[in-house]
Design a protein around this motif. Structure first.
Motif, mmCIF file in Angstrom:
data_model
loop_
_atom_site.group_PDB
_atom_site.id
_atom_site.type_symbol
_atom_site.label_atom_id
_atom_site.label_comp_id
_atom_site.label_asym_id
_atom_site.label_seq_id
_atom_site.Cartn_x
_atom_site.Cartn_y
_atom_site.Cartn_z
ATOM 1 N N ALA A 244 0.843 -1.202 0.000
ATOM 2 C CA ALA A 244 0.000 0.000 0.000
ATOM 3 C C ALA A 244 0.875 1.248 0.000
ATOM 4 C CB ALA A 244 -0.922 0.013 1.216
ATOM 5 N N LYS A 245 0.487 2.223 -0.780
ATOM 6 C CA LYS A 245 1.243 3.460 -0.897
ATOM 7 C C LYS A 245 1.214 4.228 0.415
ATOM 8 C CE LYS A 245 1.455 7.706 -3.687
ATOM 9 N NZ LYS A 245 0.811 8.444 -4.797
ATOM 10 N N ILE A 246 2.391 4.664 0.879
ATOM 11 C CA ILE A 246 2.478 5.466 2.095
ATOM 12 C C ILE A 246 2.283 6.930 1.735
ATOM 13 C CG2 ILE A 246 4.001 6.203 3.958
ATOM 14 C CD1 ILE A 246 5.267 3.454 3.891
ATOM 15 N N LYS A 247 1.383 7.590 2.435
ATOM 16 C CA LYS A 247 1.035 8.972 2.126
ATOM 17 C C LYS A 247 1.393 9.895 3.290
ATOM 18 C CE LYS A 247 -2.897 7.424 -0.670
ATOM 19 N NZ LYS A 247 -4.358 7.497 -0.864
ATOM 20 N N GLU A 248 1.498 11.169 2.973
ATOM 21 C CA GLU A 248 1.686 12.175 4.016
ATOM 22 C C GLU A 248 0.310 12.656 4.443
ATOM 23 O OE1 GLU A 248 3.628 16.582 4.269
ATOM 24 O OE2 GLU A 248 4.975 14.945 3.698
ATOM 25 N N ILE A 249 -0.068 12.339 5.668
ATOM 26 C CA ILE A 249 -1.420 12.634 6.115
ATOM 27 C C ILE A 249 -1.446 12.773 7.632
ATOM 28 C CG2 ILE A 249 -2.062 10.182 6.308
ATOM 29 C CD1 ILE A 249 -4.839 10.935 5.276
ATOM 30 N N TYR A 250 -2.280 13.668 8.135
ATOM 31 C CA TYR A 250 -2.445 13.823 9.583
ATOM 32 C C TYR A 250 -3.189 12.613 10.140
ATOM 33 C CZ TYR A 250 -0.725 18.572 10.338
ATOM 34 O OH TYR A 250 0.078 19.672 10.467
ATOM 35 N N LEU A 251 -2.632 12.031 11.185
ATOM 36 C CA LEU A 251 -3.306 10.968 11.920
ATOM 37 C C LEU A 251 -4.062 11.567 13.106
ATOM 38 C CD1 LEU A 251 -0.349 8.405 11.933
ATOM 39 C CD2 LEU A 251 -2.192 8.659 10.242
ATOM 40 N N ILE A 252 -3.414 12.532 13.757
ATOM 41 C CA ILE A 252 -4.047 13.333 14.813
ATOM 42 C C ILE A 252 -3.723 14.790 14.512
ATOM 43 C CG2 ILE A 252 -4.114 13.869 17.275
ATOM 44 C CD1 ILE A 252 -3.126 11.046 17.839
ATOM 45 N N GLU A 253 -4.718 15.638 14.575
ATOM 46 C CA GLU A 253 -4.491 17.066 14.344
ATOM 47 C C GLU A 253 -5.114 17.859 15.468
ATOM 48 O OE1 GLU A 253 -4.683 20.329 10.701
ATOM 49 O OE2 GLU A 253 -5.927 18.533 10.605
ATOM 50 N N ASN A 254 -4.262 18.525 16.245
ATOM 51 C CA ASN A 254 -4.714 19.327 17.382
ATOM 52 C C ASN A 254 -5.674 18.553 18.280
ATOM 53 O OD1 ASN A 254 -3.245 21.675 16.750
ATOM 54 N ND2 ASN A 254 -4.803 22.307 15.273
ATOM 55 N N ASN A 255 -5.252 17.340 18.658
ATOM 56 C CA ASN A 255 -5.982 16.520 19.629
ATOM 57 C C ASN A 255 -7.194 15.790 19.033
ATOM 58 O OD1 ASN A 255 -6.247 15.642 22.431
ATOM 59 N ND2 ASN A 255 -8.073 16.931 22.523
ATOM 60 N N VAL A 256 -7.396 15.871 17.711
ATOM 61 C CA VAL A 256 -8.537 15.219 17.070
ATOM 62 C C VAL A 256 -8.040 14.103 16.152
ATOM 63 C CG1 VAL A 256 -10.549 15.514 15.570
ATOM 64 C CG2 VAL A 256 -9.879 17.349 17.155
ATOM 65 N N VAL A 257 -8.621 12.908 16.288
ATOM 66 C CA VAL A 257 -8.239 11.785 15.441
ATOM 67 C C VAL A 257 -8.729 12.034 14.015
ATOM 68 C CG1 VAL A 257 -8.500 9.308 15.035
ATOM 69 C CG2 VAL A 257 -8.326 10.180 17.376
ATOM 70 N N ASN A 271 -13.025 -1.716 8.526
ATOM 71 C CA ASN A 271 -13.735 -0.928 7.499
ATOM 72 C C ASN A 271 -13.058 0.408 7.222
ATOM 73 O OD1 ASN A 271 -15.897 -2.850 7.149
ATOM 74 N ND2 ASN A 271 -16.750 -2.126 9.092
ATOM 75 N N LEU A 272 -11.730 0.366 7.138
ATOM 76 C CA LEU A 272 -10.971 1.577 6.838
ATOM 77 C C LEU A 272 -10.605 1.598 5.368
ATOM 78 C CD1 LEU A 272 -8.501 1.557 9.874
ATOM 79 C CD2 LEU A 272 -10.611 2.867 9.653
ATOM 80 N N ASP A 273 -10.900 2.685 4.720
ATOM 81 C CA ASP A 273 -10.550 2.839 3.312
ATOM 82 C C ASP A 273 -9.165 3.468 3.182
ATOM 83 O OD1 ASP A 273 -13.035 1.852 2.478
ATOM 84 O OD2 ASP A 273 -13.945 3.849 2.636
ATOM 85 N N ASP A 274 -8.398 2.973 2.223
ATOM 86 C CA ASP A 274 -7.121 3.597 1.876
ATOM 87 C C ASP A 274 -6.151 3.653 3.062
ATOM 88 O OD1 ASP A 274 -5.560 4.640 -0.119
ATOM 89 O OD2 ASP A 274 -6.072 6.720 0.332
ATOM 90 N N ALA A 275 -6.175 2.639 3.914
ATOM 91 C CA ALA A 275 -5.265 2.619 5.062
ATOM 92 C C ALA A 275 -3.912 2.058 4.649
ATOM 93 C CB ALA A 275 -5.853 1.801 6.201
#
Length: 381
Positions: A244-257, A271-275
């Motif tokens: 699976a392609k590794i992307k640059e993405i926020y996992l947590i942003e300012n205390n929000v998942v 049931n996670l898409d594009d994980a």
């Protein structure tokens, strides 16, 4: 190393899988028999079915690695360390690799990534009168970060000398504890665990998209981002273990998942898409300068015998090999005793530096202050 992973669809619609490494120089008949054995082993497993990664386009960050130059840089970094008769380098060993990962599957996936991976193992000696100790350190990275290496080794030599003059940890009770070394990475492993699809499926985590990591946060709010590339990391592969392609993405942003992570199997179950499963991360800096965190009374542990974070329960603990007790305007090197607490007691009041520091695959705040941690000293005042 060549590893083959065999998947079998069973008559009841479930899926089984098994894997093994094909020994070098195997003959065709030996490989065939290995595959037949894996097929049989996989048929005994009845997991919920899921699909493999399809053929996709991955922009690789591959670059030719000059192994000799990287090794030379490590040697130069070690030789530039200032030594004397009381603190010096005993010996060291360097491992430099150009890693090529080539992944194929039966859905037509065919991806390759090339990247450097290096490690330095070093033994340091510190001597005072008739007493002498050895310190072991190991550092992983892509190529050699000379400035980082010099600073880390120089600090380790100082710690060795201070360890020889350290007194037994005198304080027992709750006190702020400062982390300003590689153990900061272990603190944030808690977040990586809670965001993992496997933890969600196993009900070891209840962090879902849009949830708050912590309520009533009075300290710094945490942000964690997955990176598809991190300069000088030892894990700059463009895809994860499933392709699976590794992307640059926020996992947590300012205390929000914002996004969960995981391998193909558990991402499907959750049931996670594009994980995907990241290899490199960055944790955002806080709102403090380091000198601000270093005011007042606190304990800075610079060397544990072993520091562990139980990401499932949030318990963390470590036996103190060397720490600096800052109390009443004085600084004392201390040894012995331990720290222990639970991350849930810290998460709302974290104080983190604006400055960041990289430890191989993770960029984290240079220093993190935990507001109130249980300290068990060797003796009481």
């Amino acid at each position: 190393h060549t590893t083959v992973h065999v998947y079998v669809t069973n008559e009841d619609g479930t899926m089984g899988d098994a894997s093994a490494e094909i020994p070098p120089f195997s003959k065709a008949e030996e490989i065939y028999n290995l595959l037949k054995n894996l097929q049989e082993s996989a048929s005994y497993i009845h997991n919920q079915a899921y699909s493999l990664v399809d053929k996709n386009v991955i922009q690789d960050n591959s670059a030719k690695v000059d192994i000799a130059k990287v090794a030379h840089d490590f040697i130069e970094a070690v030789h530039s360390v200032k030594e004397d008769k009381c603190s010096y380098v005993n010996s060291y060993e360097i491992f430099v690799n150009e890693k090529t990962v080539h992944l194929l599957n039966s859905n037509g996936l065919d991806v390759m990534s090339v990247y450097p991976s290096s490690m330095l193992e070093i033994i340091l000696n510190a001597r005072q009168d008739q007493h002498e100790i050895e310190l072991y350190r190991s550092y992983k990275m892509g190529t050699c970060d000379c400035e980082f290496m010099q600073n880390e080794i120089q600090k380790a030599l100082k710690y060795g000398l201070d360890r020889l003059s350290a007194i037994p940890t005198p304080f027992s009770g709750e006190m702020p504890v400062l982390f300003a070394n590689a153990d900061v990475v272990k603190l944030f492993d808690y977040y990586k665990f809670k965001l993992n699809a496997q933890a969600l499926v196993m009900q070891a985590s209840n962090w879902h998209k849009g949830d708050l990591v912590a309520h009533d946060v009075k300290g710094d709010k945490v942000s964690v981002k997955a990176l598809n590339y991190l300069a000088n990391s030892s894990q700059n592969c463009a895809f994860d273990g499933d392709g699976a392609k590794i992307k640059e993405i926020y996992l947590i942003e300012n205390n929000v998942v914002k996004h969960a992570i995981g391998n193909r199997r558990f991402a499907a179950y959750a049931n996670l898409d594009d994980a995907f499963m990241p290899k490199n991360y960055i944790v955002s800096g806080g709102s403090y300068k380091e000198e601000e965190l270093r005011k007042g009374d606190y304990l800075e542990v610079v060397d544990f015998s072993d520091f562990q974070m139980d990401a499932l329960k949030g318990d963390f603990a470590g036996e103190i090999r060397l720490a600096y007790l800052h109390k009443d305007g004085k600084v004392m090197p201390v040894t012995g005793g331990s720290i222990s607490d639970n991350w849930s007691n810290q998460i709302q009041n974290l104080k983190m530096t604006k400055e960041l520091k990289q430890y191989d695959t993770m960029v984290v705040p240079q220093a993190v202050l935990l507001p109130k941690v249980m300290i068990t000293g060797v003796k009481h005042d």
